[in-house]
Enzyme design. Structure first.
Site, PDB file in Angstrom:
ATOM      1  NE  ARG A  77      -3.012   0.380   3.365  1.00 49.77           N
ATOM      2  CZ  ARG A  77      -2.627   0.873   4.528  1.00 49.77           C
ATOM      3  NH1 ARG A  77      -1.677   2.308   3.903  1.00 49.77           N
ATOM      4  NH2 ARG A  77      -2.312   0.014   5.465  1.00 49.77           N
ATOM      5  CE1 TYR A 130     -14.267  11.100 -18.130  1.00 50.36           C
ATOM      6  CE2 TYR A 130     -14.022  11.047 -15.015  1.00 50.36           C
ATOM      7  CZ  TYR A 130     -14.317  10.463 -16.026  1.00 50.36           C
ATOM      8  OH  TYR A 130     -14.690   8.913 -16.830  1.00 50.36           O
ATOM      9  CG  ASP A 213      -7.716  15.723 -16.631  1.00 53.79           C
ATOM     10  OD1 ASP A 213      -6.794  15.383 -17.357  1.00 53.79           O
ATOM     11  OD2 ASP A 213      -8.882  15.017 -15.709  1.00 53.79           O
ATOM     12  CE  LYS A 238     -10.495   7.270 -19.887  1.00 53.10           C
ATOM     13  NZ  LYS A 238     -11.163   8.722 -19.248  1.00 53.10           N
TER      14      LYS A 238
HETATM   15  C1  LIG Z   1     -10.695   9.104 -18.456  1.00 51.93           C
HETATM   16  C2  LIG Z   1     -11.302  10.611 -17.519  1.00 51.93           C
HETATM   17  C3  LIG Z   1     -10.860  11.129 -16.330  1.00 51.93           C
HETATM   18  C4  LIG Z   1     -11.100   9.729 -15.100  1.00 51.93           C
HETATM   19  O1  LIG Z   1     -10.292   8.189 -15.387  1.00 51.93           O
HETATM   20  P1  LIG Z   1     -10.852   6.803 -14.785  1.00 51.93           P
HETATM   21  O2  LIG Z   1      -9.424   6.119 -14.890  1.00 51.93           O
HETATM   22  O3  LIG Z   1     -11.627   6.760 -15.353  1.00 51.93           O
HETATM   23  O4  LIG Z   1     -10.700   7.280 -13.431  1.00 51.93           O
HETATM   24  C5  LIG Z   1     -10.316  12.099 -15.542  1.00 51.93           C
HETATM   25  N1  LIG Z   1     -10.083  12.826 -16.696  1.00 51.93           N
HETATM   26  C6  LIG Z   1     -10.126  12.814 -17.350  1.00 51.93           C
HETATM   27  C7  LIG Z   1     -10.089  13.795 -19.074  1.00 51.93           C
HETATM   28  C8  LIG Z   1     -10.987  11.536 -18.709  1.00 51.93           C
HETATM   29  O5  LIG Z   1     -10.688  11.638 -19.579  1.00 51.93           O
END
Ligand SMILES: *Cc1c(COP(=O)(O)O)cnc(C)c1O
Length: 424
Positions: A77, A130, A213, A238
């Site tokens: 962890r 998001y 982000d 992604k």
């Molecule tokens: C998919 C996404 C998230 C969230 O990520 P997860 O891995 O699904 O928790 C956050 N920000 C953006 C821009 C995303 O495309």
């Protein structure tokens, strides 16, 4: 290479893509295996009681590390070799000091916000975000007394700074969170502009943390730390994962800021497991090839849609008007238009649904950044939680479709889009 963290040959710095197969890994610690094993273990053996004591002193920050002392392996962890290798490699793309990996992008975002925001604080954020981040800020963190203050992506920072300052006047801003390019509209937020606004929202010794982000263009084509951001957030599900087979997240930034996030990660337990770490190490080896192939395909797609009579408009960075302020931001902070294309088809929601239902090669699914091409309807799917009036303000129209372009042959992608547009 002598030192498994060497980044230079004859004084010349190697590029990140050249280091993704080796950086940070000493095969001789793993029986000479070329690839790091999956360290599928919850706990680690100490050589002696004294060593265990020393590891815990560092883990709890009870003393400063010695000159060559590194954090020891204690319990998965806190740390695990697959995660440590992955974190070391992730820092290279963004030129960051440190990184932390999580079990999802939302875990990375939530843990990072909770590390810096307290009840009564403001979170200043761009819109659209998001869907999950939007819900976290406006509904969940709100129940903890955190107050969201939004501004619209795509407007020059000079147009929003006064209204943001008015709305937070007299209060304490814990964090500023922006997403650029914004999902799903590809609207850009000027990172350097927001960094200077962020500095003006706090005192010298108590500045809000600017988080970006960077899921859509990073870690290859946009490096927010170079434009004044403090922490870069990723959904590694992604592009970093890239095969739509793993959920993961990450953040990168200065050693000081990432240490605060990692400390909270230890107690929330939002770290990723070793299997996830190993899959992402494998994915990083092909990151640049995949993202480059996807971007080349996306350029064909955007041009094709732009010329199609049934398409009302296309939102893609390579199609920005060169006289626009957004283009100036694009030129300054993005090295490529990426591979997410949004467009508005004739006939509103009904037209978009006819298009989506007719696709054959594209899969009708949310998510993006994987090797396969995907299509979805933001207003009814990823952004369904946002009230219609707010959606309209953010430019998420009823006829809008979001495409994530994969690595298929571009002619096959265009053939599928063409036949599905016939059905609109
Ligand atoms: C998919 C996404 C998230 C969230 O990520 P997860 O891995 O699904 O928790 C956050 N920000 C953006 C821009 C995303 O495309």
């Amino acid at each position: 290479m002598e030192d498994h963290k060497s980044r230079f040959i004859n004084g010349k710095e190697l590029r990140p893509e050249s280091l993704m197969m080796s950086y940070g890994y000493d095969p001789m610690l793993s029986e000479g295996a070329v690839k790091p094993p999956i360290f599928q273990t919850s706990t680690f053996v100490f050589k002696s009681a004294e060593e265990g004591k020393a590891f815990f002193e560092l883990a709890y920050g009870l003393r400063e590390p010695g000159p060559s002392e590194k954090p020891g392996l204690i319990y998965s962890r806190l740390n695990n070799p697959d995660l440590e290798l992955l974190e070391d490699r992730l820092t290279l793309w963004d030129g960051a000091e440190a990184s932390a990996v999580f079990q999802s992008g939302m875990a990375a975002i939530a843990t990072s916000l909770l590390a810096f925001v307290r009840p009564g604080d403001f979170i200043v954020h761009s819109e659209p975000l998001y869907g999950g981040s939007d819900h976290l800020i406006k509904h969940i963190l709100k129940e903890f007394g955190v107050i969201p203050v939004a501004f619209t992506a795509g407007l020059p920072v000079s147009d929003v700074v006064e209204s943001v300052r008015d709305r937070v006047a007299g209060g304490h801003v814990g964090a500023v969170l922006i997403e650029t390019p914004a999902n799903p509209t590809n609207a850009l937020v000027d990172i350097a502009g927001v960094a200077s606004m962020t500095r003006s929202l706090g005192r010298e010794d108590d500045r809000p943390v600017l988080m970006v982000d960077n899921t859509f263009l990073g870690p290859l084509w946009q490096h927010p730390l170079k434009h004044g951001a403090d922490l870069v957030l990723y959904s590694a599900t992604k592009f970093i994962g890239g095969h739509s087979d793993v959920i993961a997240g990450a953040c990168v930034g200065s050693a000081e800021i990432v240490a605060k996030v990692k400390n909270l990660r230890t107690f929330l337990g939002t770290m990723a497991g070793p299997w996830t770490g190993w899959l992402l190490l494998r994915s990083l080896e092909t990151l640049k090839m995949r993202m480059t192939a996807q971007m080349k395909n996306a350029r064909y797609v955007a041009d094709f849609l732009n010329d199609h009579p049934k398409v009302v408009s296309v939102r893609y960075l390579a199609l920005l008007d060169e006289a626009s302020q957004m283009f100036e931001v694009y030129r300054r902070q993005c090295a490529s238009p990426g591979s997410v294309v949004a467009f508005v088809v004739e006939g509103g929601e009904a037209g978009a649904f006819r298009f989506l239902n007719a696709l054959q090669l594209f899969k009708l699914a949310v998510s993006l950044g994987g090797t396969e091409s995907l299509a979805e309807h933001p207003a009814a799917m990823t952004h369904a939680d946002i009230p219609p009036a707010d959606r309209a303000r953010m430019g998420i129209e009823a006829g809008m479709v979001r495409l994530s372009i994969g690595v298929e042959h571009f002619a096959d992608i265009l053939a599928d889009l063409g036949q599905a547009l016939e059905a609109v």
